[in-house]
Design an enzyme around this catalytic site. Structure first.
Site, PDB file in Angstrom:
ATOM      1  CG  LEU A  16      -9.139  24.050  32.661  1.00 43.68           C
ATOM      2  CD1 LEU A  16      -8.955  24.898  33.910  1.00 43.68           C
ATOM      3  CD2 LEU A  16      -9.397  22.604  33.038  1.00 43.68           C
ATOM      4  CB  CYS A  17     -14.048  24.691  27.815  1.00 42.04           C
ATOM      5  SG  CYS A  17     -14.169  23.278  26.743  1.00 42.04           S
ATOM      6  CG  ASN A  18     -12.320  30.333  30.893  1.00 45.54           C
ATOM      7  OD1 ASN A  18     -11.740  31.336  30.497  1.00 45.54           O
ATOM      8  ND2 ASN A  18     -13.350  30.372  31.713  1.00 45.54           N
TER       9      ASN A  18
END
Ligand SMILES: *Cc1c(COP(=O)(O)O)cnc(C)c1O
Length: 841
Positions: free
Chosen positions: A394-396
């Site tokens: 999730l690009c986090n």
């Protein structure tokens, strides 16, 4: 009115309003469903297309009518966008960019070009695009929690650089949690000392997709705000950087200039240019503007307003749906009562409260045994059901690591083992999920969508009582740890570097058992620089003085040399990262692929290139060698078999000699019964784990001492597991060599098969504290433990993957010091059961 009625009321009013505008598609729909999305898309594209057909837009930088029209329209749309966020054009400017990331990079350029560099602080929940900014900073700090930010704000701490940038997301793109919007103001007022100044960058990309952002107060607003317009409107693909004019001087230091941003450039003999000075956006919008996208934004603002009224409306609607989704998922239970969805909600956030929580739910699914369901599986099924969800990292990175409890080295290790953003084939590693499932709701989402998703999880992942898994157990295994057993695990030892000193697993630490042995056991080896043969203590007794230890907190293998060194330059310690392939993470590659010979077999180990490491080991041992690492199990081209082989005991293991009468413990050398009478053991010409018993060692030492010899240390047998009887509570209960009769044993919740006795050589004579060679215990062993001309002590062992493979005990098999050990002998198992167990080994 309760929350549900209220939100539903809003929602119905919203539909009603649209019905009144006579959108025929909606006549018979209770909820918007896909008709709503279609309606919005159609309205927007039609509006845009009408604009395109009736007007001619030119490139803004010239005097033609078409060009002037573009310029005028763009300036109007700029104002319209600012007012969408209640930003006064006297106080703010907006710079059109490709996406939020491009806005972040513009801010990066300005800070990177400051004379003395800059300090950068960012919150753990930041999107990857914010995290990446740290690479340009001279110093950076990642704030691991809101509390850390609060402490920093209240301590009036200074920063070491003249200029700093503090960045955080207004809403986490991982779980939708909303962060305090007052930080920008507090940074501005609290962190200000003489020459130091910290600016703020608010990443509003996730927030504004369903929520208003109010920039009406220029004093409290962030200095820089980035957002993705396509996340609000779906189309056009455009982002925006909103800059507080009081802070725009930061961009004066930005060195780059592109076409459209300068008034004059002298580029031949003299190098001079005059930057446009009128407005900030003139200076920052390099190259030709995305004219038609900006025109489309005008259409989008109009259609969005007509259909949805305002972002306030969207916010209420989505908050209502998100609460419903959260409640629906949180309630799901398996037939045995276990929770189905592990939801990663921030403790400070409440679904339904728009201040603390956005309309996003991030979670993972557990099966009825409590193990994890693969997200790849969830994604495949949801695709079939036409549900649009996102799974993975999730690009986090910060949010994922803290929610899933992944240490940095684990993330690197997962990376080395093939996990990539957007690749879900390796989504459960070391029994932890490496990513999440994320469901996001928007203006067009409906109660029907929420119900459909909860039904989907119920239908495919909830196991009702009638469907709880049953499996046919081998032996009478109930998976419950033994309660009353005379034996327990006295110690667990791993040998991180093959043939070097062991490292004791700390008491109380649950240690992972893998197919190829205890975690981190014989993961590394030393190879001769000339022959590439793995070194062994048999030839290089000083290897006993090389003392590796594992530092899981720091993610390091630490190695010390305990001997007297010839060289004064020998460092006291060297370290190696635990992550599988540092080549990915450090400049240049540390490893080089090189065939290494272990027991005459060629296997593929990765050699560390580091001169420091090679020199450390070469100086310590007095032989030119490199450190090498075995490939991770199941990684790419390296077959598991070569791995197992590489880590195997140096000797082919022997089919066990059988003692005559089970339960009768030999006082004299017993005659082994027909060797091989036991059926051949499948798949195992090597041994992942070595087990010895304390009472066998005590018996051996009694005999050694009776002859006036020196008792053997437990270390010389290089066992992984030492089992012992509890002599304090049951004195005289020792059963030396009882393990010779064991076919299986249970340790805690895990089962192990005994593969046969371990053949011994003179390596047991190397004193593990001094590296000196003795006669004992080999002399006494050969007198008392010789069968068929071979000397045996201890049992080769392997872990059995039995029972419900989806249970946490199977997904994360661990054992600990002190665990009770229940042996299974001949009387407990028949041959069939042994064979069935062996297939699992
Ligand atoms: C989507 C998102 C981004 C990245 O936006 P782009 O427009 O793809 O550059 C950054 N931060 C957050 C919080 C996001 O949700």
């Amino acid at each position: 009115m309760n929350m549900e009625e209220q939100a539903d009321g809003t929602y119905n009013a919203f539909i009603e309003a649209m019905r009144q505008r006579e959108y025929p598609m909606l006549k018979d729909t209770t909820y918007l469903d896909h008709a709503g999305t279609t309606l919005y898309a159609k309205s927007l594209i039609e509006r845009f297309s009408a604009d395109m057909i009736s007007n001619l837009y030119g490139n803004p930088h010239s005097g033609s009518a078409s060009s002037q029209l573009s310029t005028r329209r763009i300036e109007d749309i700029r104002l319209r966008l600012l007012s969408f966020f209640k930003a006064d054009p006297a106080e703010f400017d907006v710079v059109f960019v490709a996406n939020a990331t491009a806005g972040i990079k513009l801010v990066l350029e300005a800070f990177r070009d400051q004379e003395h560099g800059f300090w950068y602080g960012c919150h753990r929940d930041s999107h990857t695009s914010l995290v990446g900014l740290r690479e340009a900073a001279n110093q950076h700090r990642c704030f691991a929690s809101d509390i850390e930010v609060e402490q920093w704000l209240s301590n009036e701490t200074t920063i070491s650089q003249d200029i700093g940038l503090f960045a955080y997301p207004a809403q986490s793109n991982m779980n939708g949690r909303r962060l305090p919007l007052n930080w920008s103001h507090r940074v501005r007022t609290n962190i200000k000392q003489d020459n130091h100044r910290v600016y703020t960058l608010l990443d509003a990309a996730a927030l504004v997709s369903t929520s208003p952002l109010d920039l009406s107060d220029g004093n409290t607003a962030p200095d820089f705000t980035v957002l993705s317009l396509y996340k609000i409107f779906g189309f056009p693909d455009l982002g925006a950087l909103i800059v507080r004019k009081a802070s725009e001087h930061v961009f004066n230091k930005r060195r780059y200039f592109g076409g459209g941003t300068v008034d004059m450039v002298v580029s031949m003999k003299e190098q001079w240019h005059a930057k446009k000075s009128e407005t900030l956006h003139d200076r920052l919008e390099d190259g030709t503007l995305p004219i038609h996208s900006i025109m489309a934004l005008d259409s989008a603002l109009s259609v969005h307003h007509e259909l949805f009224g305002s972002l306030e409306q969207t916010s209420r609607h989505t908050a209502f749906l998100a609460k419903r989704l959260y409640d629906g998922l949180a309630k799901l239970r398996h037939g045995n009562g276990l929770t189905v969805c592990e939801i990663y909600k921030d403790p400070s956030a409440t679904y339904g409260d728009v201040k603390t929580q956005g309309p996003t739910v991030a979670f993972n699914i557990r099966n009825s045994s409590g193990g994890w369901v693969s997200n790849g599986e969830v994604e495949k099924l949801s695709t079939v059901k036409n549900l649009q969800i996102r799974t993975g990292g999730l690009c986090n990175p910060g949010g994922i690591a803290s929610s899933l409890g992944l240490a940095p080295w684990e993330m690197k290790e997962n990376f080395s083992a093939g996990q990539r953003c957007g690749n879900d084939d390796n989504d459960i590693m070391r029994s932890k999920p490496t990513g999440m499932i994320r469901v996001s709701l928007g203006a067009m989402s409906t109660v029907g969508d929420v119900n459909a998703f909860v039904d989907f999880v119920r239908e495919f992942f909830v196991q009702p009582e009638s469907q709880l898994p049953s499996y046919s157990p081998v032996m009478s295994l109930d998976g419950k740890p033994p309660t009353s057993s005379p034996f327990h695990v006295e110690s667990l030892t791993i040998y991180p570097v093959k043939s070097c000193a062991g490292w004791r697993v700390p008491a109380g630490k649950a240690w992972e058992v893998r197919r190829e042995g205890l975690a981190w056991d014989r993961e590394w080896c030393l190879v001769h620089q000339g022959t590439s043969v793995a070194l062994s203590q048999k030839r290089y007794p000083k290897m006993a003085l090389i003392r590796p230890s594992l530092d899981l907190d720091e993610g390091l293998l630490r190695i010390r040399f305990a001997g007297a060194s010839q060289s004064p330059t020998l460092p006291s310690e060297v370290t190696v990262p635990l992550s599988g392939n540092p080549a990915f993470f450090s400049n240049g590659s540390l490893f080089e692929q090189k065939p290494t010979r272990v027991c005459g077999d060629s296997i593929s180990a990765k050699t560390y290139k580091s001169k420091e490491l090679s020199s450390f080991f070469s100086q310590a041992l007095g032989v030119a060698c490199h450190l090498a690492r075995f490939p991770a199990a199941g990684s790419g081209m390296d077959s598991t078999s070569s791995l197992r082989h590489a880590k195997a005991h140096l000797q082919r293991h022997h089919v066990p000699p059988r003692m005559q009468v089970p339960g009768a413990f030999p006082d004299e050398v017993p005659a082994p019964d027909a060797v091989g009478a036991r059926k051949p053991i499948l798949l195992s010409n090597e041994s992942p784990i070595l087990t010895i018993s304390r009472s066998s060692l005590n018996r051996l030492n009694e005999l050694i001492k009776a002859e006036g010899g020196k008792a053997a240390q437990v270390e010389v047998f290089r066992a992984n597991i030492v089992v012992a009887e509890d002599l304090a509570s049951a004195p005289g209960s020792e059963q030396p060599y009882a393990e010779d009769h064991w076919r299986c044993m249970q340790i805690g919740r895990q089962y192990f098969q005994m593969l046969g006795s371990c053949r011994r050589c003179q390596m047991v004579c190397v004193d593990q504290h001094t590296a000196e060679k003795n006669e004992e215990p080999f002399v006494t062993l050969s007198k008392t433990r010789r069968f068929d001309g071979k000397v045996f002590f201890g049992q080769h062992t392997c872990h059995l993957a039995l029972g419900d493979a989806s249970s946490p005990a199977a997904q994360n098999p661990t054992i600990s010091v002190g665990d009770a050990v229940r042996p299974y002998g001949d009387e407990d198992m028949n041959e069939d059961e042994v064979l069935r167990a062996a297939v699992n080994c």
